[in-house]
Design a protein around this motif. Structure first.
Motif, short mmCIF file in Angstrom:
data_model
loop_
_atom_site.label_atom_id
_atom_site.label_comp_id
_atom_site.label_asym_id
_atom_site.label_seq_id
_atom_site.Cartn_x
_atom_site.Cartn_y
_atom_site.Cartn_z
N HIS B 27 -26.66 -18.23 6.80
CA HIS B 27 -26.19 -16.90 7.24
C HIS B 27 -26.06 -16.87 8.76
CE1 HIS B 27 -25.88 -14.39 3.77
NE2 HIS B 27 -27.12 -14.58 3.39
N PHE B 28 -27.12 -17.27 9.43
CA PHE B 28 -27.09 -17.24 10.90
C PHE B 28 -25.92 -18.06 11.43
CE2 PHE B 28 -31.88 -16.51 10.53
CZ PHE B 28 -31.77 -15.16 10.81
N ASP B 29 -25.72 -19.22 10.84
CA ASP B 29 -24.64 -20.09 11.32
C ASP B 29 -23.28 -19.45 11.07
OD1 ASP B 29 -26.49 -21.88 12.20
OD2 ASP B 29 -26.37 -23.20 10.46
N GLU B 30 -23.17 -18.85 9.91
CA GLU B 30 -21.90 -18.21 9.57
C GLU B 30 -21.59 -17.07 10.55
OE1 GLU B 30 -22.09 -16.24 5.81
OE2 GLU B 30 -19.93 -15.88 5.71
N TRP B 31 -22.63 -16.35 10.94
CA TRP B 31 -22.42 -15.19 11.81
C TRP B 31 -22.46 -15.56 13.30
CZ3 TRP B 31 -26.72 -12.53 8.54
CH2 TRP B 31 -26.18 -12.15 7.31
N GLY B 32 -22.76 -16.82 13.60
CA GLY B 32 -22.85 -17.22 15.00
C GLY B 32 -24.09 -16.69 15.70
N ILE B 33 -25.18 -16.63 14.95
CA ILE B 33 -26.44 -16.11 15.50
C ILE B 33 -27.41 -17.26 15.74
CG2 ILE B 33 -28.52 -14.78 14.89
CD1 ILE B 33 -26.68 -12.82 13.38
N THR B 34 -28.10 -17.19 16.87
CA THR B 34 -29.24 -18.09 17.12
C THR B 34 -30.49 -17.36 16.67
OG1 THR B 34 -28.13 -18.98 19.06
CG2 THR B 34 -30.48 -19.37 18.90
N CYS B 35 -31.36 -18.07 15.95
CA CYS B 35 -32.58 -17.42 15.48
C CYS B 35 -33.83 -18.13 16.00
CB CYS B 35 -32.60 -17.38 13.95
SG CYS B 35 -34.16 -16.72 13.29
N PHE B 36 -34.74 -17.36 16.56
CA PHE B 36 -36.03 -17.88 17.02
C PHE B 36 -37.14 -17.38 16.11
CE2 PHE B 36 -34.64 -17.68 21.78
CZ PHE B 36 -33.87 -18.82 21.60
N ASN B 37 -38.11 -18.24 15.88
CA ASN B 37 -39.32 -17.86 15.16
C ASN B 37 -40.46 -17.89 16.17
OD1 ASN B 37 -41.36 -17.48 13.30
ND2 ASN B 37 -40.95 -19.36 12.12
N VAL B 38 -40.98 -16.71 16.50
CA VAL B 38 -42.00 -16.61 17.56
C VAL B 38 -43.38 -16.52 16.91
CG1 VAL B 38 -42.80 -15.25 19.51
CG2 VAL B 38 -40.36 -15.48 19.09
N MET B 39 -44.25 -17.47 17.26
CA MET B 39 -45.54 -17.60 16.57
C MET B 39 -46.69 -17.76 17.55
SD MET B 39 -44.36 -20.35 13.67
CE MET B 39 -43.53 -21.45 14.80
N SER B 40 -47.84 -17.24 17.17
CA SER B 40 -49.05 -17.44 17.99
C SER B 40 -50.24 -16.89 17.22
CB SER B 40 -48.94 -16.67 19.31
OG SER B 40 -49.19 -15.29 19.09
N SER B 41 -51.42 -17.07 17.78
CA SER B 41 -52.59 -16.40 17.21
C SER B 41 -52.47 -14.90 17.51
CB SER B 41 -53.88 -16.99 17.79
OG SER B 41 -53.76 -17.14 19.17
N PRO B 42 -53.27 -14.08 16.83
CA PRO B 42 -53.17 -12.64 17.05
C PRO B 42 -53.41 -12.30 18.53
CG PRO B 42 -54.63 -13.10 15.19
CD PRO B 42 -54.29 -14.42 15.83
N GLY B 43 -52.56 -11.48 19.07
CA GLY B 43 -52.81 -10.96 20.42
C GLY B 43 -52.47 -11.89 21.57
N ALA B 44 -51.77 -12.97 21.32
CA ALA B 44 -51.42 -13.88 22.41
C ALA B 44 -50.35 -13.28 23.33
CB ALA B 44 -50.94 -15.23 21.87
N ARG B 218 -31.09 -18.38 27.20
CA ARG B 218 -29.64 -18.37 27.42
C ARG B 218 -29.04 -19.72 27.04
NH1 ARG B 218 -31.16 -16.21 32.75
NH2 ARG B 218 -31.19 -13.94 32.55
N ARG B 219 -29.72 -20.78 27.41
CA ARG B 219 -29.20 -22.12 27.12
C ARG B 219 -29.13 -22.35 25.61
NH1 ARG B 219 -32.09 -24.55 30.89
NH2 ARG B 219 -33.61 -25.42 29.45
N GLN B 220 -30.16 -21.90 24.90
CA GLN B 220 -30.14 -22.07 23.43
C GLN B 220 -28.95 -21.35 22.82
OE1 GLN B 220 -32.47 -24.04 21.80
NE2 GLN B 220 -32.99 -24.48 23.92
N ILE B 221 -28.69 -20.12 23.30
CA ILE B 221 -27.60 -19.32 22.73
C ILE B 221 -26.26 -19.98 23.05
CG2 ILE B 221 -26.42 -17.08 22.84
CD1 ILE B 221 -29.19 -15.83 23.38
N HIS B 222 -26.11 -20.48 24.26
CA HIS B 222 -24.84 -21.11 24.64
C HIS B 222 -24.61 -22.41 23.88
CE1 HIS B 222 -25.03 -18.51 28.46
NE2 HIS B 222 -24.23 -17.97 27.57
N GLN B 223 -25.66 -23.20 23.75
CA GLN B 223 -25.52 -24.45 22.99
C GLN B 223 -25.10 -24.17 21.56
OE1 GLN B 223 -29.22 -26.56 23.25
NE2 GLN B 223 -28.80 -27.27 25.33
N LYS B 224 -25.68 -23.12 21.01
CA LYS B 224 -25.38 -22.77 19.63
C LYS B 224 -23.91 -22.38 19.49
CE LYS B 224 -26.59 -21.14 15.50
NZ LYS B 224 -25.74 -21.93 14.66
N SER B 225 -23.42 -21.57 20.42
CA SER B 225 -22.05 -21.08 20.25
C SER B 225 -21.03 -22.19 20.47
CB SER B 225 -21.78 -19.88 21.16
OG SER B 225 -22.02 -20.22 22.49
N GLU B 226 -21.45 -23.29 21.11
CA GLU B 226 -20.53 -24.42 21.26
C GLU B 226 -20.42 -25.25 19.98
OE1 GLU B 226 -21.91 -26.52 24.68
OE2 GLU B 226 -21.47 -24.79 25.96
#
Ligand SMILES: Nc1nc2c(ncn2[C@@H]2O[C@H](COP(=O)(O)OP(=O)(O)OP(=O)(O)O)[C@@H](O)[C@H]2O)c(=O)[nH]1
Ligand SMILES: [Zn+2]
Ligand SMILES: [Zn+2]
Ligand SMILES: [Zn+2]
Lengths: 126, 238
Positions: B27-44, B218-226
């Motif tokens: 889906h993300f690829d079809e729509w041209g979206i970059t997706c991040f998964n942000v993870m950490s311990s509680p409260g980081a 920004r770099r991740q988003i630009h790389q993706k759109s290329e």
């Protein structure tokens, strides 16, 4: 707590297999390989499995876990070593980072043992 | 007649989750979206980091957030103030988001908005240092946060998350002077298991390092759109 979720994931995956079987067989054993370099603790997984499979198609199934050690390969030294989980992962000889993991990341369903009646029988849709 | 059979499966026990993650990613690829998964311990500091990120990057990119929380919408409400769509997912007793929960969020996003307008979807995972890293949700990059207050040994004790991360933010750097924590030791411990991860020390409070983080995004988003591929997928089973 994450063993609860791991078990859910495991059951979902086995269920996908089971649903694809035409005769919905009775599963008696599920054999897993679990690496030491995963977030899974086998004892907790076994407990969660017992609890979560109650009254399901896996109610009578036994979970059998084989653990694999963490083994990495150091390219500069051209040899395997065993990182000490929680203490040190880099190569003990040349201190290169752990990059090439050869064993220990497995989370694998190896095989399933099941009983099947040759004639078709009714299995409740779970 | 009763007979015992053996089926050699040789499949990952997270297979069902992985299939869901692949679905989400297409889906993300079809729509041209970059997706991040942000993870950490509680409260980081995930939510505060997202607030700072939305304040700046929100002006440049069309962003949506999928917010995982065990029980509340507190974090989601904080982020809504930045004028971006925030889809809250209560995980109940689960300690991480799985691909199916995120699929629910994605389908809601696609239903309520035109998903092709978005460039970035940030998934804020449930605070937990252990198993979110094993459950892919369809992301293109994993962002891990470790606050400086957590100590040097965490990457050694909870290695999976640090090994999986594409970018590691060491947060709350403003507190470093008050602690006896050696940031070089944190970095060295992370490098033992992930020599290539981008490590950025930040403070959401003072702003230290944030511009470096924004630049990485920004770099991740630009790389993706290329690397755009025309795709079309169906959601028959959703
Ligand atoms: N001093 C300082 N405090 C911070 C910083 N970033 C976050 N905090 C504080 O850390 C606490 C937790 O921050 P959150 O952003 O809610 O953390 P979180 O990771 O979203 O927490 P969960 O979603 O519950 O896992 C809050 O009191 C923040 O104000 C920082 O850069 N410096
Ligand atoms: Zn978990
Ligand atoms: Zn070596
Ligand atoms: Zn879909």
């Amino acid at each position: 707590m994450h063993e609860t979720d791991m078990t859910k994931a495991l059951i979902m995956t086995v269920k996908d297999w089971w649903l694809a079987q035409p005769d919905k067989p009775q599963v008696s054993q599920v054999h897993l390989t679990v690496g030491k370099f995963t977030c899974v603790e086998p004892a907790s997984l076994e407990f969660a499995f017992q609890v979560q499979t109650r009254h399901t198609f896996l109610a009578n199934a036994e979970l059998i876990i084989r653990e694999t050690p963490l083994i990495a390969f150091c390219h500069p030294c051209q040899q395997e070593y065993r990182p000490e989980i929680g203490i040190q992962y880099a190569c003990p000889i040349c201190h290169s980072p752990m990059e090439d993991i050869r064993s220990g990341r497995e989370l694998k369903i190896d095989r399933i043992e099941y009983n099947s009646q040759v004639e078709s029988y009714y299995a409740p849709n779970l | 007649m009763h007979q015992t059979f053996n089926a050699a499966l040789e499949i990952n026990l997270l297979h069902a989750n992985q299939a869901g993650a692949d679905h989400n990613r297409s889906h993300f690829d079809e729509w041209g979206i970059t997706c991040f998964n942000v993870m950490s311990s509680p409260g980081a500091g995930k939510t505060v980091l997202l607030e700072r990120s939305l304040a700046t990057l929100g002006a440049q990119f069309k962003i949506a957030v999928i917010e995982g929380d065990m029980t509340t919408e507190l974090d989601a409400d904080r982020l809504r103030q930045y004028g971006v769509p925030v889809i809250a997912i209560n995980t109940g007793r689960s300690c991480h988001l799985d691909s199916k929960m995120v699929a629910g969020g994605i389908h809601r996003l696609a239903h309520e908005y035109n998903p092709r307008e978005f460039e970035l979807v940030i998934v804020e995972n449930v605070g937990n240092l252990v198993c979110p890293a094993e459950f892919e949700v369809g992301e293109h990059a994993k962002i891990a946060l470790l606050s400086i207050t957590e100590g040097e040994d965490k990457p050694l004790k909870y290695p999976i998350m640090f090994q999986a991360a594409d970018c590691l933010l060491i947060t709350k750097m403003d507190l470093a002077p008050y602690l006896e924590v050696d940031i070089n030791q944190i970095v060295a411990n992370v490098r033992q298991i992930n020599p290539y991860v981008t490590i950025i020390p930040v403070s959401a409070k003072t702003g230290e390092g944030l511009e470096t983080w924004f630049e990485w995004v920004r770099r991740q988003i630009h790389q993706k759109s290329e690397h755009q591929l025309p795709l079309s997928i169906s959601c028959a089973n959703q």
